[in-house]
Design an enzyme around this catalytic site. Structure first.
Site, short mmCIF file in Angstrom:
data_model
loop_
_atom_site.label_atom_id
_atom_site.label_comp_id
_atom_site.label_asym_id
_atom_site.label_seq_id
_atom_site.Cartn_x
_atom_site.Cartn_y
_atom_site.Cartn_z
N ASN A 133 0.80 -1.24 0.00
CA ASN A 133 0.00 0.00 0.00
C ASN A 133 0.83 1.29 0.00
OD1 ASN A 133 0.71 -0.50 2.66
ND2 ASN A 133 -1.22 0.26 3.50
N ALA A 158 5.58 -7.36 -1.08
CA ALA A 158 4.31 -7.95 -1.54
C ALA A 158 4.45 -8.35 -3.01
CB ALA A 158 3.19 -6.93 -1.37
N GLY A 208 1.62 -5.76 7.62
CA GLY A 208 0.68 -6.49 6.78
C GLY A 208 -0.52 -6.96 7.59
N GLU A 230 3.45 -4.68 12.52
CA GLU A 230 2.62 -3.50 12.32
C GLU A 230 1.47 -3.99 11.44
OE1 GLU A 230 0.78 -0.84 11.10
OE2 GLU A 230 2.38 -0.14 9.79
N CYS A 264 -3.41 1.42 6.82
CA CYS A 264 -3.72 0.92 8.16
C CYS A 264 -4.19 2.04 9.07
CB CYS A 264 -2.50 0.20 8.75
SG CYS A 264 -1.02 1.21 8.73
N GLU A 361 -11.65 -4.62 9.74
CA GLU A 361 -11.00 -3.50 9.06
C GLU A 361 -11.56 -3.42 7.62
OE1 GLU A 361 -6.72 -3.87 8.40
OE2 GLU A 361 -6.60 -1.70 8.22
O1 LIG Z 1 -0.83 0.53 6.25
C1 LIG Z 1 -0.15 1.36 6.91
C2 LIG Z 1 0.06 2.64 6.32
C3 LIG Z 1 1.02 3.56 7.01
C4 LIG Z 1 0.99 4.84 6.28
C5 LIG Z 1 1.87 5.88 6.86
O2 LIG Z 1 2.81 5.58 7.59
O3 LIG Z 1 1.66 7.05 6.58
#
Ligand SMILES: O=CCCCC(=O)O
Length: 456
Positions: A133, A158, A208, A230, A264, A361
């Site tokens: 992401n 990923a 993840g 995380e 997240c 989520e």
């Molecule tokens: O999925 C986690 C995203 C973290 C985004 C960020 O650190 O800004």
């Protein structure tokens, strides 16, 4: 040998295919990481910092090139991809500047007058299992502190972002890091356990899903290795009746729609006090409706597609199950076309307990809005989640908000602001959002041996 495919989710076109590493190639990379550590651990902070600053420069100099790879490979709009590259350069500079101070030996005098020191030493090769992401940022926030501490890094990225994975290795190569200090492993997830079990690997960090986190942590545990997780989040965005609704509703839309909702720390559950509920919902909906759909490569697109068609399908199932349980669709909610990663921004209201929108989520552009009658009810609902990553709290009474922040069960609370990561601030969760902290001094201390030296 399986292939790893790079597919543009907006066009559906195959961009490139890569062979996964053979056993022999994987062995050579692990071995190189281990060997490279033996000299890297004795390099000075100045030497490491010099290279890390060069990595920041490579990122800035080739920002458009790297940002284009991100946008084409996982669908992030180009303006957000560029911002992601800038943030990576920032974290490189931050640790280049501060690592030495963060890891200075600490001197102690014990009550009996004896002296001791705590010295922070590197531990060796660290494996990072990273998500698609924020395909650059998540890796750099691991790599910058880890390499600055004197460790080496191996990346299992990923499987939908192989071009990003290789481009990140290229950053470190172009910056002049010695061979083996940072390497990308193009492998399937089935190879991860074997790598964690390898005696040359000292620790693992994963960003993840809960499922992937549990699997990685359990292998690490079997081999008595440190892990940092995380994981997901279902962050509450709480709006009290004295909040600045204009600012709160505008920020709420940004906080939900960043990266097209695939974050997240995106705000997912909007918990709004009855007195301001209708006005908030109206303003929030207007902000969501004003966002512009378009090709991620176009400068004025606010969103394009999700990162993969299966993610859109899964998200739609969560909406459907929530609606079957009694939730109402306030905006959007139409079924995505089969095999497409496009998704309509959606707002759900009147959400009952127990349905996906309440307890899972929602990793995409779907907002769950809840009405509450009191602050106590807002807190109870905010904490009624298996997750505990971040929370955003809106009130014009800062003293009250700070007191309430202490009662929210998350790794971070942002008052009158959306949750965001920042190199200077610890980042991580509690409950099923994981454990350990990234970024700040806390982040660099995760993968060092804080050794006690007692001076008798
Ligand atoms: O999925 C986690 C995203 C973290 C985004 C960020 O650190 O800004």
């Amino acid at each position: 040998m399986t292939k790893i495919k790079s597919i543009n989710p907006f066009s559906g076109k195959l961009l490139k295919e890569f062979e996964t590493l053979s056993d022999r190639e994987l062995e050579a990379k692990i071995s190189l990481s281990h060997e490279a550590y033996s000299s890297w651990k004795s390099s000075t902070f100045e030497q490491r910092g010099h290279l890390m600053r060069k990595a920041a420069k490579v990122l800035r100099d080739k920002k458009d090139y790297f940002a284009t790879i991100i946008s084409q490979e996982m669908g992030k709009v180009i303006t957000e991809s560029r911002a992601e590259i800038e943030k990576c350069a920032w974290v490189c500079d931050y640790y280049a500047e501060n690592a030495s101070e963060f890891l200075q030996p600490e001197s102690l005098t014990l009550p009996d007058g004896a002296k001791a020191k705590i010295v922070h030493q590197p531990i060796g090769a660290v494996l990072a299992v990273m998500p698609w992401n924020f395909p650059f940022w998540q890796v750099f926030r691991f790599a910058a502190p880890t390499l600055m501490a004197g460790n080496t890094g191996l990346l299992k990225h990923a499987s939908n972002v192989p071009q990003c994975a290789l481009a990140i290795e290229e950053v470190f190569t172009l910056a002049g890091f010695p061979d083996g200090i940072f390497q990308t492993l193009l492998i399937g997830s089935e190879a991860t356990n074997e790598i964690i079990s390898d005696p040359r690997i000292q620790a693992v960090t994963l960003t993840g899903s809960e499922k992937a986190g549990a699997a990685v942590a359990s292998t690490a545990g079997q081999h008595i290795k440190k892990s940092l997780l995380e994981l997901g989040g279902s962050d509450p965005f709480i709006i009290l009746d004295d909040a600045d609704l204009e600012k709160a509703s505008e920020t709420a839309a940004k906080a939900r729609m960043i990266n097209f909702g695939q974050s997240c720390i995106a705000a997912k559950r909007f918990i709004v006090m009855d007195k301001v509920y209708d006005e908030f919902l109206e303003k929030f909906s207007e902000h969501i409706k004003s966002l512009k759909f378009g090709n991620p490569m176009e400068e004025d697109s606010d969103y394009g597609s999700m990162a993969r068609p299966d993610l859109a399908e899964e998200l739609y199932e969560q909406i459907q199950d929530s609606v079957k349980a009694g939730a109402k669709i306030h905006l959007g909610g139409n079924k995505p076309e089969k095999g497409s990663a496009f998704f309509e921004p959606t707002i759900l209201v009147d959400i009952p307990e127990g349905c996906p929108a309440y307890e899972e989520e929602l990793f995409g552009p779907v907002a769950s809005v809840f009405r509450v009658n009191s602050i106590e009810e807002a807190l109870q609902l905010a904490n009624d989640s298996e997750f505990g990553l971040g929370a955003s709290l809106w009130s014009s009474d800062i003293e009250k908000a700070e007191k309430l922040a202490n009662q929210i069960e998350t790794g971070a609370v942002f008052i009158n602001a959306m949750v965001a990561s920042h190199p200077h601030l610890p980042f991580g969760g509690i409950k099923k959002s994981g454990y350990g902290r990234e970024l700040s001094r806390n982040g660099i201390l995760e993968f060092v041996n804080s050794k006690t030296v007692y001076l008798g």
